[in-house]
Design a protein around this motif. Sequence first.
Motif, PDB file in Angstrom:
ATOM      1  N   SER A 142     -22.247  -3.234 -12.100  1.00  0.00           N
ATOM      2  CA  SER A 142     -21.382  -3.507 -11.025  1.00  0.00           C
ATOM      3  C   SER A 142     -20.821  -2.084 -10.354  1.00  0.00           C
ATOM      4  N   PRO A 143     -21.751  -1.354  -9.269  1.00  0.00           N
ATOM      5  CA  PRO A 143     -21.201  -0.224  -8.917  1.00  0.00           C
ATOM      6  C   PRO A 143     -20.040  -0.145  -8.053  1.00  0.00           C
ATOM      7  N   GLY A 144     -19.384   0.832  -7.982  1.00  0.00           N
ATOM      8  CA  GLY A 144     -18.493   0.896  -6.914  1.00  0.00           C
ATOM      9  C   GLY A 144     -18.159   2.480  -6.680  1.00  0.00           C
ATOM     10  N   PRO A 145     -17.314   2.642  -5.640  1.00  0.00           N
ATOM     11  CA  PRO A 145     -16.961   4.004  -4.970  1.00  0.00           C
ATOM     12  C   PRO A 145     -16.142   5.155  -5.845  1.00  0.00           C
ATOM     13  N   GLU A 146     -15.290   4.348  -6.752  1.00  0.00           N
ATOM     14  CA  GLU A 146     -14.183   5.039  -7.588  1.00  0.00           C
ATOM     15  C   GLU A 146     -13.368   6.083  -6.760  1.00  0.00           C
ATOM     16  N   ALA A 147     -13.413   7.310  -7.413  1.00  0.00           N
ATOM     17  CA  ALA A 147     -12.627   8.143  -6.712  1.00  0.00           C
ATOM     18  C   ALA A 147     -12.764   8.470  -5.116  1.00  0.00           C
ATOM     19  N   HIS A 148     -13.925   7.977  -4.727  1.00  0.00           N
ATOM     20  CA  HIS A 148     -14.260   8.159  -3.357  1.00  0.00           C
ATOM     21  C   HIS A 148     -13.930   6.975  -2.392  1.00  0.00           C
ATOM     22  N   THR A 149     -13.293   6.078  -2.932  1.00  0.00           N
ATOM     23  CA  THR A 149     -12.602   4.879  -2.175  1.00  0.00           C
ATOM     24  C   THR A 149     -11.620   5.597  -1.102  1.00  0.00           C
ATOM     25  N   PRO A 150     -11.968   5.116  -0.043  1.00  0.00           N
ATOM     26  CA  PRO A 150     -11.139   5.513   1.036  1.00  0.00           C
ATOM     27  C   PRO A 150      -9.729   4.954   0.996  1.00  0.00           C
ATOM     28  N   GLY A 151      -8.775   5.898   1.123  1.00  0.00           N
ATOM     29  CA  GLY A 151      -7.051   5.601   0.836  1.00  0.00           C
ATOM     30  C   GLY A 151      -6.379   6.768   0.506  1.00  0.00           C
ATOM     31  N   GLU A 152      -5.339   6.726  -0.078  1.00  0.00           N
ATOM     32  CA  GLU A 152      -4.336   7.691  -0.608  1.00  0.00           C
ATOM     33  C   GLU A 152      -4.978   8.277  -1.809  1.00  0.00           C
ATOM     34  N   TYR A 153      -5.432   9.388  -2.181  1.00  0.00           N
ATOM     35  CA  TYR A 153      -5.945   9.960  -3.145  1.00  0.00           C
ATOM     36  C   TYR A 153      -4.955  11.023  -3.932  1.00  0.00           C
ATOM     37  N   ALA A 154      -4.644  10.908  -5.186  1.00  0.00           N
ATOM     38  CA  ALA A 154      -3.893  11.796  -5.564  1.00  0.00           C
ATOM     39  C   ALA A 154      -4.311  12.446  -6.997  1.00  0.00           C
ATOM     40  N   CYS A 155      -4.409  13.650  -7.323  1.00  0.00           N
ATOM     41  CA  CYS A 155      -4.633  14.264  -8.575  1.00  0.00           C
ATOM     42  C   CYS A 155      -3.451  14.776  -8.862  1.00  0.00           C
ATOM     43  N   LEU A 156      -2.880  14.252 -10.102  1.00  0.00           N
ATOM     44  CA  LEU A 156      -1.466  14.150 -10.189  1.00  0.00           C
ATOM     45  C   LEU A 156      -1.217  15.493 -11.065  1.00  0.00           C
ATOM     46  N   ASN A 157      -2.282  15.913 -11.746  1.00  0.00           N
ATOM     47  CA  ASN A 157      -1.752  17.271 -12.870  1.00  0.00           C
ATOM     48  C   ASN A 157      -1.624  18.381 -11.550  1.00  0.00           C
ATOM     49  N   LEU A 158      -2.559  18.491 -10.708  1.00  0.00           N
ATOM     50  CA  LEU A 158      -2.670  19.334  -9.496  1.00  0.00           C
ATOM     51  C   LEU A 158      -1.604  19.394  -8.678  1.00  0.00           C
ATOM     52  N   ASN A 159      -0.913  18.082  -8.899  1.00  0.00           N
ATOM     53  CA  ASN A 159       0.086  17.766  -7.518  1.00  0.00           C
ATOM     54  C   ASN A 159      -0.597  17.815  -6.262  1.00  0.00           C
ATOM     55  N   ILE A 160      -1.636  17.167  -5.800  1.00  0.00           N
ATOM     56  CA  ILE A 160      -2.383  17.048  -4.772  1.00  0.00           C
ATOM     57  C   ILE A 160      -2.355  15.649  -4.392  1.00  0.00           C
ATOM     58  N   VAL A 161      -2.189  15.438  -3.093  1.00  0.00           N
ATOM     59  CA  VAL A 161      -2.178  14.074  -2.412  1.00  0.00           C
ATOM     60  C   VAL A 161      -2.873  14.354  -0.952  1.00  0.00           C
ATOM     61  N   THR A 162      -3.827  13.334  -1.057  1.00  0.00           N
ATOM     62  CA  THR A 162      -4.372  13.535   0.479  1.00  0.00           C
ATOM     63  C   THR A 162      -5.204  12.288   0.821  1.00  0.00           C
ATOM     64  N   ARG A 163      -5.490  12.266   2.160  1.00  0.00           N
ATOM     65  CA  ARG A 163      -6.445  11.250   2.495  1.00  0.00           C
ATOM     66  C   ARG A 163      -8.058  11.533   2.922  1.00  0.00           C
ATOM     67  N   ASP A 164      -8.075  12.747   2.658  1.00  0.00           N
ATOM     68  CA  ASP A 164      -9.414  13.463   2.926  1.00  0.00           C
ATOM     69  C   ASP A 164     -10.398  13.122   1.757  1.00  0.00           C
ATOM     70  N   LEU A 165     -11.493  12.659   2.235  1.00  0.00           N
ATOM     71  CA  LEU A 165     -12.491  12.056   1.176  1.00  0.00           C
ATOM     72  C   LEU A 165     -13.291  13.369   0.601  1.00  0.00           C
ATOM     73  N   GLN A 166     -13.216  14.464   1.049  1.00  0.00           N
ATOM     74  CA  GLN A 166     -13.670  15.733   0.629  1.00  0.00           C
ATOM     75  C   GLN A 166     -13.198  16.394  -0.572  1.00  0.00           C
ATOM     76  N   ASN A 167     -13.769  16.992  -1.491  1.00  0.00           N
ATOM     77  CA  ASN A 167     -13.242  17.617  -2.597  1.00  0.00           C
ATOM     78  C   ASN A 167     -12.256  16.933  -3.649  1.00  0.00           C
ATOM     79  N   ARG A 168     -12.676  15.748  -3.560  1.00  0.00           N
ATOM     80  CA  ARG A 168     -12.042  14.753  -4.747  1.00  0.00           C
ATOM     81  C   ARG A 168     -12.728  14.873  -6.180  1.00  0.00           C
ATOM     82  N   GLN A 169     -11.650  15.008  -7.243  1.00  0.00           N
ATOM     83  CA  GLN A 169     -12.056  15.023  -8.500  1.00  0.00           C
ATOM     84  C   GLN A 169     -12.938  13.826  -8.908  1.00  0.00           C
ATOM     85  N   SER A 170     -14.203  13.814  -9.406  1.00  0.00           N
ATOM     86  CA  SER A 170     -15.045  12.782  -9.589  1.00  0.00           C
ATOM     87  C   SER A 170     -15.997  13.170 -10.699  1.00  0.00           C
TER      88      SER A 170
END
Length: 467
Positions: A142-170
């Motif tokens: 069952s494949p899926g987009p995981e962190a590359h899912t469009p929406g509000e992305y947060a990397c909470l230990n780096l205190n990053i919140v963005t909607r940009d699909l680029q440069n996401r931790q994966s």
Amino acid sequence: MIPRLLAACLAVSLTSATAAAVQPPREIKNVVMIVADDLKASVLGCYGDKVCATPNLDRLARNGMVFRRAYCQGTWCLPSRISFMFGRYRDKQNVSLGQHLQTHGLSSTRVGKIFHMRVPGDIIAGTDGQDHPACWSARFNSPGPEAHTPGEYACLNLNIVTRDLQNRQSTRMPHRMFVSVKGDADGTEQPDYKSASKAIELLKQSPERPFFLAVGLVRPHYPMVAPGKYFEPYGIERIEMPANWHDDTDDIPKLGIAKTNNRKNAIGNYPENQKRMWAAYYASVTFMDHQVGRILDALEDSPHRDQTAVIFTSDHGYHLGEHGFWQKSNLHEEVIRVPLLIDAPGMPSGQSDSLAELVDLYPTICDLVGVPVAAAAEGTSLMPVLADSTAGVKSEALSFQNGTSIRTDRWHMMRYDDDSEELYDMHNDPGETTNLANRSQYAEVLQRLRERLRERTDHFTERKTQR
């Protein structure tokens, strides 16, 4: 007089000997086993959480038996899944559960992650991971987009919140463990939705033979992804951090300290983001619960319901700030304790404090469908507990990580590879805040547990030498 520990062991042996004699009052032909990923027992409503919404698992709990003290043997995905699928504590020296059931006339189907898959890597790629093909007569990823899912992305230990699909931790990136995504879509693109849909499709079919259907859901494993609506009930104002959320490591040996902790990871700098980790975990648990509900509804509507047992569990638990720890691969209670719910038609519902281990699933499933248990299986059937919630089948549970944990009714001892130890009185200190291992008044308790642990680990040592 027989020493109390020996008496308890004798009682367990007698109870175990009766396991095969316990039969469900109606014929069970099929088993649906649903396995969540990184799910701690304490977060579910049926285990006492007052915030997280898990109505479907609560429904399953009302209809079946809740094992309140069930424990994994491996404390991360790979060893845990091997353990319960081969029915062995620490190796694969047995025929796998699915292969064994096939030799006795059942089909064995995998949907999603049962043996180890890298999350997110194998999920994004739709690949098999470290699967065991002989275990299955059919298998579906069952494949899926995981962190590359469009929406509000947060990397909470780096205190990053963005909607940009680029440069996401994966995949294989160092901060992927602290990622959440509030998805814009309805969730149908997510792997757990796809796994539930495939399970529903299979349940609608008319199988030619009895079936074992294993459905592996990947949430709440990081990245914690769910449609945005699942995050809405969990504002950080509702989140209370665990009572021992502060650094609680002064009396914990070096090998007992989780690698990911507030001292070493930047998440320790962001108290509000620690609450957001809980909120994201809750959101992904509720999304996962909804998929469980879809499967349960399909089973209810199928002709198989009265002949199908349902089992729900997880491979291991998870730290969300307890002791200042994060993630897994640790022998403390929040990691080794797992949810275990079993709804077997004709068997009573209830809640049990009987100690159980995931290694017990192999013989229990065999007993449910009337298949002889493979001789090399090391677990103990839980059938006596399914028949009577007050029954017990074992006096301790073992888990392994940099040493061995032995969990009894009252005590929890960890003995590490360097001979350092932890000891907790779980009746009076369930949060494991005070290590009693170096206190003289507990020397007798500690010695009894060491002796029992030595009996069990000597068995493993002998087996390794013989091979």
